[in-house]
Design an enzyme around this catalytic site. Structure first.
Site, PDB file in Angstrom:
ATOM      1  CD  GLU A  79      -2.952  -1.101   0.140  1.00 21.10           C
ATOM      2  OE1 GLU A  79      -3.097  -0.024  -0.483  1.00 21.10           O
ATOM      3  OE2 GLU A  79      -3.607  -2.128  -0.110  1.00 21.10           O
ATOM      4  NE  ARG A  89     -17.618  -4.801   2.021  1.00 25.03           N
ATOM      5  CZ  ARG A  89     -17.616  -6.104   2.332  1.00 25.03           C
ATOM      6  NH1 ARG A  89     -18.755  -6.764   2.500  1.00 25.03           N
ATOM      7  NH2 ARG A  89     -16.472  -6.747   2.478  1.00 25.03           N
ATOM      8  CB  CYS A 142      -6.130  -3.167   6.447  1.00 27.67           C
ATOM      9  SG  CYS A 142      -6.365  -4.951   6.613  1.00 27.67           S
ATOM     10  CG  HIS A 164      -4.487  -5.170   1.741  1.00 29.02           C
ATOM     11  ND1 HIS A 164      -4.652  -3.799   1.723  1.00 29.02           N
ATOM     12  CD2 HIS A 164      -5.250  -5.636   2.765  1.00 29.02           C
ATOM     13  CE1 HIS A 164      -5.476  -3.449   2.700  1.00 29.02           C
ATOM     14  NE2 HIS A 164      -5.853  -4.540   3.341  1.00 29.02           N
TER      15      HIS A 164
END
Length: 198
Positions: A79, A89, A142, A164
């Site tokens: 990232e 979510r 994360c 990830h």
């Protein structure tokens, strides 16, 4: 010898396994002149960055590399940026589901990783594992961990980053992207070798 704190998450979202921690567990205790200190952290807002900071206080690492699961991705993805936003979510493992909350109130909108992201991508690709730079760590735990650590360690000399990794084959149905545990672990090992490259 350089010290790296490397973390993976516990399973979440109804999964019984998390490839991030399974791959971290498979890493050796040292890679060349880099010692690895491995820790599992909870998939819980607030508790996850606190767990990494507590481990860092104990380990006193030169760099921190956190690893998390990104189901649906077909490649290992270091990232590039963490953003100051928590927006879930699904609920975390403590049942929390923050909506449009800041990681750090009044903090900057974003921080860039202080690890050599593009070198990490090159190293993983050279190891034969699919890899690409990601410009969104999402808005779940994360990303919270990445942003919180970058905020805490800004200006300290401790390098911070996040990778990830895809689902494992046993987590998906036919046709969905996944990578073997061996490939994910090999990718992490390759990434670690270049963490202190300029």
């Amino acid at each position: 010898m350089k010290r790296v704190l490397i973390t993976g998450f516990d399973p979440f979202g109804g999964e019984s396994i998390n490839p991030s921690w399974e791959a971290v567990c498979r890493l050796p205790d040292a890679i060349g002149e880099i010692a690895l200190c491995k820790r599992q952290i909870p998939t819980v807002f607030g508790a996850a960055p606190a767990a990494v900071l507590a481990a860092a206080a104990d380990v006193r690492p030169d760099a921190i590399l956190c690893v998390g699961q990104a189901g649906g991705r077909a490649a290992v993805t270091p990232e590039y940026v963490g953003i100051n936003l928590c927006h879930a979510r699904i609920a975390d493992n403590a049942g929390r589901k923050p909506q449009d909350e800041s990681v750090v109130p009044d903090g900057p909108a974003a921080y860039f990783s202080t690890l050599p992201v593009r070198r990490m991508v090159e190293a993983v690709l050279a190891a034969g594992v699919p890899c690409a730079c990601s410009y969104s760590a999402g808005t779940f735990v994360c990303n919270e961990v990445l942003y919180a650590l970058l905020h805490h360690f800004r200006g300290s000399g401790v390098r911070v980053g996040f990778i990830h990794v895809p689902f494992l084959p046993q987590q998906v149905e036919t046709g969905q992207p996944s990578l073997s545990l061996e490939s994910i672990s090999a990718a992490l090992q390759a990434a670690v070798t270049v963490l202190f490259d300029e």
